[in-house]
Design a protein around this motif. Structure first.
Motif, PDB file in Angstrom:
ATOM      1  N   LEU A  49      17.924 -45.125 -21.323  1.00 42.42           N
ATOM      2  CA  LEU A  49      18.857 -46.237 -21.470  1.00 42.42           C
ATOM      3  C   LEU A  49      19.912 -45.899 -22.502  1.00 42.42           C
ATOM      4  CD1 LEU A  49      19.653 -49.163 -20.860  1.00 42.42           C
ATOM      5  CD2 LEU A  49      18.084 -49.875 -22.646  1.00 42.42           C
ATOM      6  N   THR A  50      21.178 -45.937 -22.104  1.00 48.66           N
ATOM      7  CA  THR A  50      22.276 -45.795 -23.057  1.00 48.66           C
ATOM      8  C   THR A  50      23.141 -47.023 -22.918  1.00 48.66           C
ATOM      9  OG1 THR A  50      23.644 -44.629 -21.456  1.00 48.66           O
ATOM     10  CG2 THR A  50      22.318 -43.275 -22.935  1.00 48.66           C
ATOM     11  N   ASP A  51      23.510 -47.602 -24.009  1.00 50.21           N
ATOM     12  CA  ASP A  51      24.333 -48.799 -23.982  1.00 50.21           C
ATOM     13  C   ASP A  51      25.789 -48.381 -23.890  1.00 50.21           C
ATOM     14  OD1 ASP A  51      24.467 -51.801 -26.036  1.00 50.21           O
ATOM     15  OD2 ASP A  51      25.478 -51.265 -24.184  1.00 50.21           O
ATOM     16  N   ALA A  52      26.342 -48.402 -22.688  1.00 50.55           N
ATOM     17  CA  ALA A  52      27.716 -47.967 -22.470  1.00 50.55           C
ATOM     18  C   ALA A  52      28.706 -48.804 -23.266  1.00 50.55           C
ATOM     19  CB  ALA A  52      28.051 -48.021 -20.979  1.00 50.55           C
ATOM     20  N   ALA A  53      28.383 -50.076 -23.516  1.00 50.74           N
ATOM     21  CA  ALA A  53      29.299 -50.925 -24.278  1.00 50.74           C
ATOM     22  C   ALA A  53      29.467 -50.401 -25.698  1.00 50.74           C
ATOM     23  CB  ALA A  53      28.807 -52.361 -24.296  1.00 50.74           C
ATOM     24  N   ASP A  54      28.405 -49.810 -26.268  1.00 47.15           N
ATOM     25  CA  ASP A  54      28.502 -49.266 -27.617  1.00 47.15           C
ATOM     26  C   ASP A  54      29.403 -48.039 -27.665  1.00 47.15           C
ATOM     27  OD1 ASP A  54      26.874 -51.232 -28.590  1.00 47.15           O
ATOM     28  OD2 ASP A  54      25.058 -50.007 -28.537  1.00 47.15           O
ATOM     29  N   ARG A  56      32.174 -47.682 -25.772  1.00 43.53           N
ATOM     30  CA  ARG A  56      33.543 -48.041 -25.398  1.00 43.53           C
ATOM     31  C   ARG A  56      34.382 -48.268 -26.648  1.00 43.53           C
ATOM     32  NH1 ARG A  56      32.613 -52.968 -21.515  1.00 43.53           N
ATOM     33  NH2 ARG A  56      34.862 -53.144 -21.760  1.00 43.53           N
ATOM     34  N   LYS A  57      35.550 -47.689 -26.654  1.00 44.50           N
ATOM     35  CA  LYS A  57      36.460 -47.776 -27.782  1.00 44.50           C
ATOM     36  C   LYS A  57      37.206 -49.105 -27.782  1.00 44.50           C
ATOM     37  CE  LYS A  57      38.974 -44.134 -27.711  1.00 44.50           C
ATOM     38  NZ  LYS A  57      40.004 -43.115 -27.689  1.00 44.50           N
ATOM     39  N   ILE A  58      37.471 -49.658 -28.975  1.00 38.13           N
ATOM     40  CA  ILE A  58      38.317 -50.850 -29.090  1.00 38.13           C
ATOM     41  C   ILE A  58      39.751 -50.404 -28.835  1.00 38.13           C
ATOM     42  CG2 ILE A  58      39.189 -52.652 -30.627  1.00 38.13           C
ATOM     43  CD1 ILE A  58      36.516 -52.415 -32.145  1.00 38.13           C
ATOM     44  N   VAL A  59      40.409 -51.050 -27.876  1.00 38.96           N
ATOM     45  CA  VAL A  59      41.761 -50.648 -27.492  1.00 38.96           C
ATOM     46  C   VAL A  59      42.792 -51.754 -27.705  1.00 38.96           C
ATOM     47  CG1 VAL A  59      41.013 -48.857 -25.880  1.00 38.96           C
ATOM     48  CG2 VAL A  59      41.276 -51.213 -25.070  1.00 38.96           C
ATOM     49  N   GLY A  60      42.323 -52.951 -28.039  1.00 40.77           N
ATOM     50  CA  GLY A  60      43.246 -54.055 -28.264  1.00 40.77           C
ATOM     51  C   GLY A  60      42.517 -55.302 -28.703  1.00 40.77           C
ATOM     52  N   TYR A  61      43.308 -56.363 -28.913  1.00 40.50           N
ATOM     53  CA  TYR A  61      42.761 -57.642 -29.355  1.00 40.50           C
ATOM     54  C   TYR A  61      43.513 -58.778 -28.682  1.00 40.50           C
ATOM     55  CZ  TYR A  61      40.642 -54.996 -33.153  1.00 40.50           C
ATOM     56  OH  TYR A  61      39.901 -54.095 -33.880  1.00 40.50           O
ATOM     57  N   LEU A  62      42.814 -59.890 -28.553  1.00 38.24           N
ATOM     58  CA  LEU A  62      43.432 -61.167 -28.232  1.00 38.24           C
ATOM     59  C   LEU A  62      43.216 -62.046 -29.458  1.00 38.24           C
ATOM     60  CD1 LEU A  62      42.125 -61.780 -24.595  1.00 38.24           C
ATOM     61  CD2 LEU A  62      44.362 -60.906 -25.287  1.00 38.24           C
ATOM     62  N   LEU A  76      39.201 -56.177 -27.219  1.00 41.65           N
ATOM     63  CA  LEU A  76      39.348 -55.640 -25.869  1.00 41.65           C
ATOM     64  C   LEU A  76      38.842 -54.198 -25.919  1.00 41.65           C
ATOM     65  CD1 LEU A  76      42.906 -56.971 -25.006  1.00 41.65           C
ATOM     66  CD2 LEU A  76      40.723 -57.809 -24.108  1.00 41.65           C
ATOM     67  N   LEU A  77      37.939 -53.856 -25.010  1.00 41.51           N
ATOM     68  CA  LEU A  77      37.349 -52.526 -24.978  1.00 41.51           C
ATOM     69  C   LEU A  77      37.858 -51.732 -23.786  1.00 41.51           C
ATOM     70  CD1 LEU A  77      33.655 -53.545 -25.780  1.00 41.51           C
ATOM     71  CD2 LEU A  77      35.426 -52.794 -27.380  1.00 41.51           C
ATOM     72  N   GLU A  78      37.687 -50.423 -23.847  1.00 40.91           N
ATOM     73  CA  GLU A  78      38.040 -49.576 -22.706  1.00 40.91           C
ATOM     74  C   GLU A  78      37.360 -50.119 -21.456  1.00 40.91           C
ATOM     75  OE1 GLU A  78      38.428 -45.004 -23.998  1.00 40.91           O
ATOM     76  OE2 GLU A  78      36.447 -45.875 -24.322  1.00 40.91           O
ATOM     77  N   ILE A 106      41.095 -58.264 -17.772  1.00 42.29           N
ATOM     78  CA  ILE A 106      42.020 -57.344 -18.427  1.00 42.29           C
ATOM     79  C   ILE A 106      41.367 -55.974 -18.363  1.00 42.29           C
ATOM     80  CG2 ILE A 106      43.181 -56.709 -20.572  1.00 42.29           C
ATOM     81  CD1 ILE A 106      43.136 -59.697 -21.312  1.00 42.29           C
ATOM     82  N   LEU A 107      42.065 -55.029 -17.764  1.00 42.28           N
ATOM     83  CA  LEU A 107      41.530 -53.690 -17.545  1.00 42.28           C
ATOM     84  C   LEU A 107      42.350 -52.687 -18.330  1.00 42.28           C
ATOM     85  CD1 LEU A 107      39.577 -51.856 -15.826  1.00 42.28           C
ATOM     86  CD2 LEU A 107      41.462 -51.674 -14.215  1.00 42.28           C
ATOM     87  N   TYR A 108      41.671 -51.877 -19.127  1.00 41.98           N
ATOM     88  CA  TYR A 108      42.346 -50.794 -19.842  1.00 41.98           C
ATOM     89  C   TYR A 108      41.953 -49.489 -19.179  1.00 41.98           C
ATOM     90  CZ  TYR A 108      43.794 -47.555 -23.466  1.00 41.98           C
ATOM     91  OH  TYR A 108      44.398 -46.524 -24.153  1.00 41.98           O
ATOM     92  N   ARG A 109      42.949 -48.803 -18.629  1.00 45.73           N
ATOM     93  CA  ARG A 109      42.699 -47.530 -17.957  1.00 45.73           C
ATOM     94  C   ARG A 109      43.947 -46.673 -18.072  1.00 45.73           C
ATOM     95  NH1 ARG A 109      39.871 -48.447 -12.728  1.00 45.73           N
ATOM     96  NH2 ARG A 109      38.125 -48.611 -14.111  1.00 45.73           N
TER      97      ARG A 109
END
Length: 161
Positions: A49-54, A56-62, A76-78, A106-109
């Motif tokens: 088990l790997t937590d993919a959310a951990d 993911r890089k922070i790429v923005g904010y609301l 906002l995460l990748e 919201i999709l960051y790609r």
């Protein structure tokens, strides 16, 4: 938020075995040892088990001042960020009738932010104009259900000193 759901449990001679599904959609095997078995520790061990959310890089904010006087920010995460009133969303805004359960994605790609209204009841407004999908530019205002959120992207193109 990482969520895990139990699919099934089996007990054989040895540790209890459990299959779980994570919010990332993957299925993982876990085993639980209980009691005082020789050489085994009591507790839970998750295999593979790997937590993919951990990761993911922070790429923005609301950022909004409509929910709290001093302001409230959401990371906002990748990848995909689902915004809505449903607790399964990545960004949850509860108790406002104008916000749908799954309101906005919201999709960051590839260094770009895309947005898509998820067929919400009251729509998504970008800088005051109702839009169903498109790209987010820096410093725009996203409004859903009467809540104004200032979109801020992390400027990765600037050199760190």
């Amino acid at each position: 938020m990482h969520k895990t759901v139990v699919i099934d449990k089996t007990v054989s001679s040895g540790p209890e075995k459990t299959r779980v599904s994570s919010s990332q959609g993957a299925i993982h095997d876990t085993f639980v040892t209980t009691g005082n078995t020789a050489g085994a520790q009591q507790g839970t061990k998750i295999l593979g088990l790997t937590d993919a959310a951990d990761e993911r890089k922070i790429v923005g904010y609301l950022v909004t001042y409509d929910l709290e006087k001093r302001g409230k920010s959401f990371e906002l995460l990748e990848g995909r960020n689902l915004v809505g009133s449903d607790r399964s969303c990545d960004i949850v805004i509860e108790n406002l009738p104008g916000i749908s359960g799954k309101h906005l994605t919201i999709l960051y790609r590839k260094n770009r932010f895309l947005f898509k209204d998820e067929l919400s009841t009251n729509g998504t407004y970008i800088d005051g104009e109702m839009q169903s999908e498109g790209y987010l530019d820096k410093e725009c205002v996203i409004t859903i259900g009467g809540v104004r959120m200032y979109f801020i992207m992390v400027p990765f193109h600037l050199p760190l000193q």
